[in-house]
Design a protein around this motif. Sequence first.
Motif, PDB file in Angstrom:
ATOM      1  N   VAL A  35      79.515  72.567  91.288  1.00 41.68           N
ATOM      2  CA  VAL A  35      78.408  72.890  90.503  1.00 41.68           C
ATOM      3  C   VAL A  35      78.842  72.958  89.010  1.00 41.68           C
ATOM      4  CG1 VAL A  35      76.728  74.228  89.734  1.00 41.68           C
ATOM      5  CG2 VAL A  35      77.062  73.870  92.158  1.00 41.68           C
ATOM      6  N   SER A  36      79.875  73.967  88.547  1.00 38.72           N
ATOM      7  CA  SER A  36      80.564  74.131  87.387  1.00 38.72           C
ATOM      8  C   SER A  36      80.982  72.884  86.641  1.00 38.72           C
ATOM      9  CB  SER A  36      81.640  75.236  87.420  1.00 38.72           C
ATOM     10  OG  SER A  36      81.135  76.363  88.019  1.00 38.72           O
ATOM     11  N   LYS A  37      81.849  72.040  87.302  1.00 36.71           N
ATOM     12  CA  LYS A  37      82.127  70.954  86.715  1.00 36.71           C
ATOM     13  C   LYS A  37      81.075  69.802  86.611  1.00 36.71           C
ATOM     14  CE  LYS A  37      86.812  71.057  86.857  1.00 36.71           C
ATOM     15  NZ  LYS A  37      87.523  71.106  85.614  1.00 36.71           N
ATOM     16  N   SER A  38      80.387  69.743  87.364  1.00 37.75           N
ATOM     17  CA  SER A  38      79.003  69.053  87.217  1.00 37.75           C
ATOM     18  C   SER A  38      78.208  69.051  85.839  1.00 37.75           C
ATOM     19  CB  SER A  38      78.051  68.952  88.383  1.00 37.75           C
ATOM     20  OG  SER A  38      78.752  68.688  89.669  1.00 37.75           O
ATOM     21  N   ILE A  39      78.030  70.598  85.648  1.00 31.33           N
ATOM     22  CA  ILE A  39      77.255  71.142  84.310  1.00 31.33           C
ATOM     23  C   ILE A  39      78.311  70.672  83.166  1.00 31.33           C
ATOM     24  CG2 ILE A  39      76.718  73.112  83.160  1.00 31.33           C
ATOM     25  CD1 ILE A  39      75.925  74.474  85.746  1.00 31.33           C
ATOM     26  N   HIS A  40      79.480  70.917  83.500  1.00 32.59           N
ATOM     27  CA  HIS A  40      80.372  70.672  82.327  1.00 32.59           C
ATOM     28  C   HIS A  40      80.381  69.032  81.976  1.00 32.59           C
ATOM     29  CE1 HIS A  40      84.032  70.898  79.721  1.00 32.59           C
ATOM     30  NE2 HIS A  40      84.561  69.608  80.551  1.00 32.59           N
ATOM     31  N   TYR A  41      80.404  68.260  82.936  1.00 35.86           N
ATOM     32  CA  TYR A  41      80.396  66.959  82.590  1.00 35.86           C
ATOM     33  C   TYR A  41      79.030  66.368  82.093  1.00 35.86           C
ATOM     34  CZ  TYR A  41      84.833  66.518  84.904  1.00 35.86           C
ATOM     35  OH  TYR A  41      86.038  66.598  85.331  1.00 35.86           O
ATOM     36  N   GLY A  75      76.835  81.589  91.794  1.00 30.38           N
ATOM     37  CA  GLY A  75      77.685  81.807  90.770  1.00 30.38           C
ATOM     38  C   GLY A  75      78.021  80.547  90.010  1.00 30.38           C
ATOM     39  N   ILE A  76      78.260  80.706  88.753  1.00 29.16           N
ATOM     40  CA  ILE A  76      78.680  79.571  87.901  1.00 29.16           C
ATOM     41  C   ILE A  76      79.810  79.811  86.792  1.00 29.16           C
ATOM     42  CG2 ILE A  76      77.907  78.080  86.071  1.00 29.16           C
ATOM     43  CD1 ILE A  76      75.120  77.914  87.174  1.00 29.16           C
ATOM     44  N   SER A  77      80.901  79.078  87.098  1.00 31.78           N
ATOM     45  CA  SER A  77      81.776  79.259  85.893  1.00 31.78           C
ATOM     46  C   SER A  77      81.620  78.557  84.773  1.00 31.78           C
ATOM     47  CB  SER A  77      83.384  78.861  86.764  1.00 31.78           C
ATOM     48  OG  SER A  77      83.415  79.770  87.770  1.00 31.78           O
ATOM     49  N   PHE A  78      81.377  79.097  83.699  1.00 31.79           N
ATOM     50  CA  PHE A  78      81.213  78.219  82.295  1.00 31.79           C
ATOM     51  C   PHE A  78      82.113  78.931  81.447  1.00 31.79           C
ATOM     52  CE2 PHE A  78      78.519  77.803  78.323  1.00 31.79           C
ATOM     53  CZ  PHE A  78      78.301  76.258  78.689  1.00 31.79           C
ATOM     54  N   SER A  79      82.518  77.941  80.387  1.00 28.48           N
ATOM     55  CA  SER A  79      83.374  78.192  79.289  1.00 28.48           C
ATOM     56  C   SER A  79      82.667  77.574  78.139  1.00 28.48           C
ATOM     57  CB  SER A  79      84.637  77.520  79.610  1.00 28.48           C
ATOM     58  OG  SER A  79      85.466  77.658  78.317  1.00 28.48           O
ATOM     59  N   ALA A  80      82.151  78.305  77.201  1.00 30.23           N
ATOM     60  CA  ALA A  80      81.309  78.027  76.027  1.00 30.23           C
ATOM     61  C   ALA A  80      82.356  77.253  75.378  1.00 30.23           C
ATOM     62  CB  ALA A  80      80.897  78.984  75.071  1.00 30.23           C
ATOM     63  N   ALA A  81      83.458  77.664  75.147  1.00 34.21           N
ATOM     64  CA  ALA A  81      84.475  76.756  74.337  1.00 34.21           C
ATOM     65  C   ALA A  81      84.535  75.032  74.951  1.00 34.21           C
ATOM     66  CB  ALA A  81      85.734  77.556  74.228  1.00 34.21           C
ATOM     67  N   PRO A 120      71.003  66.544  76.248  1.00 31.71           N
ATOM     68  CA  PRO A 120      71.851  67.413  77.246  1.00 31.71           C
ATOM     69  C   PRO A 120      71.213  68.182  78.283  1.00 31.71           C
ATOM     70  CG  PRO A 120      72.343  67.883  74.802  1.00 31.71           C
ATOM     71  CD  PRO A 120      71.049  67.006  74.805  1.00 31.71           C
ATOM     72  N   PHE A 121      69.806  68.396  77.818  1.00 32.37           N
ATOM     73  CA  PHE A 121      68.735  69.184  78.516  1.00 32.37           C
ATOM     74  C   PHE A 121      68.398  68.162  79.765  1.00 32.37           C
ATOM     75  CE2 PHE A 121      68.296  70.768  74.551  1.00 32.37           C
ATOM     76  CZ  PHE A 121      69.145  72.092  74.873  1.00 32.37           C
ATOM     77  N   ILE A 122      67.961  66.811  79.647  1.00 35.85           N
ATOM     78  CA  ILE A 122      67.506  65.996  80.349  1.00 35.85           C
ATOM     79  C   ILE A 122      68.516  65.643  81.536  1.00 35.85           C
ATOM     80  CG2 ILE A 122      66.697  63.331  80.581  1.00 35.85           C
ATOM     81  CD1 ILE A 122      65.241  63.878  78.043  1.00 35.85           C
ATOM     82  N   TYR A 123      69.681  65.218  80.821  1.00 33.46           N
ATOM     83  CA  TYR A 123      70.921  65.079  81.974  1.00 33.46           C
ATOM     84  C   TYR A 123      71.235  66.294  82.930  1.00 33.46           C
ATOM     85  CZ  TYR A 123      71.226  61.574  78.174  1.00 33.46           C
ATOM     86  OH  TYR A 123      71.021  60.234  77.388  1.00 33.46           O
ATOM     87  N   MET A 124      71.199  67.262  82.274  1.00 29.83           N
ATOM     88  CA  MET A 124      71.758  68.402  83.014  1.00 29.83           C
ATOM     89  C   MET A 124      70.807  68.859  84.450  1.00 29.83           C
ATOM     90  SD  MET A 124      73.584  72.061  81.673  1.00 29.83           S
ATOM     91  CE  MET A 124      71.933  72.410  81.090  1.00 29.83           C
TER      92      MET A 124
END
Length: 509
Positions: free
Chosen positions: A327-333, A446-452, A374-378
């Motif tokens: 899930v985290s990778k998908s959100i990132h991409y 849970g979601i691993s998210f790096s803002a950077a 970004p919002f439509i794709y995610m």
Amino acid sequence: MESTGISLKTQILRGTVILAGAGVITRVLGLYNRVFLANTIGAGQMGIYQLIFPVFMVCNAICCSGIETALSRLTAAYAGQGKHGNIRRLVKIAVGISMLLACVLAAGVYVLAGPISIFILKEPECAGCLKVLAIVIPFSTAHSCILGYFYGMKQTGVPAVSQLIEQICRVSSIYMLSVSVFTGNEAGAVMAVWGMAAGDGISCIYTLVSYKFHVYRLQRHLSERHGRTADRRTLFGQLMGDAIPLTVNRLSLTMLQSIESILIPAMLKLYYTASGEAMEIYGVVTGMAMPFISFPSTLTNALASMLLPAVAEAAAKKDYPLVRRAVSKSIHYCLLIGILSMSIFILFGNSLGMVFFKDEMAGQFLTIFAFLCPFIYMSGALASVLNGFGKTRLTLLHNVLSVGVRILCVVVLVPRMGISGYFWGMLAGSLLLCGLHTLRIAGICGISFSAAKSLIFPCICAAAGGYVSLAVYRYLLSALAWPQLVVIAIPCLCMAVIYFLGLAVTRSL
């Protein structure tokens, strides 16, 4: 544990590559078709063409949306048990029920085309298009049901090829009609709907033939080893038990989306006063700008299609760390693709609108609606994750709330602000949808998210790419007499290259 991870990655990657490859080609053909239609029938007729889709969406939701998903699920379950006789009987039941509903609705749309166009769509010119659309409904229904079987069998090749066949036939049919039957001022929205009928009809025939061949091959290589085939009443009960709630959910959302689509031109008429101007703006936004904005979503939609079964499989095994990584990778991409697309449309939207559509208004709307990327794709990827967890009702609730916010903005803001009010409604609805999906998924696994890595570095890379690509664009525009398409394509490609090179460098930091 490791093997499960490899299986999940392989499943997502292979299915995504197949669907994305077909999707990219299909979107390119569809984009060409939009450009051709815009230059042939004009923005006003494009608006009329777009206005019939709420009717088509409602018919599709009633006839096959729930049945297709239910068939896909039951096919996957029985395939795992080796009960292929049950699958064949299920397909016959599903297609029979769907076609009965489709024929009834098609007859109703044809007979009531006039009243629907006048009292519901508020546009009398839609009547001719609705009569042709009645032909499309049965073909589209049978096509969707058979695709449900192939998705359940994890055979993504046939759906991918059917997309290509449908789009190729649609584009070529519209072109041939424009130079033969509909010439000069006679070309209008009806021509586009005839192209739609040709594409759906031929792709329907292809999927039916593919189904017959697939069943024949299975019968030659497999034998029924798990008991007798279930009776029709049992299978009918299983199918309807899954399909009816799904259909009700899908129909509820579709009705809201259709109300929104019908309200937009009606509210625009209150602001712009001239009916022709309002329909032209509606055609430009829905028929030109938004298809361009959603073009990169081919990749994220393919990813979303493969996330649902992969997440469902991992969740069934209680492997939540694996689900969290996926899930985290998908959100990132999705964010990476969204930020790049948004930047390109903001910088070059005006030029893209002029090059492809020869319409300054299309370029302006491309620039404005770019912030939605970004919002439509995610949101598509997040919805698939929730559905993979079995939270379909929650997904429906989130979508209903999002569409409700958009409808409120259409009613309140569009009569006062024009098309800008529609943009703010889209932005508010998209933010709400992504926020609700994210909060629920975070609560489950849970979601691993790096803002950077997902926001700051991509924005810096996009800014650097934009600075260089704008300089390249100005040079090409002033120094070289190259075709307009080449002049705009080179800076966009330059920006993408700098963007991904920058991401590759920052990844190691």
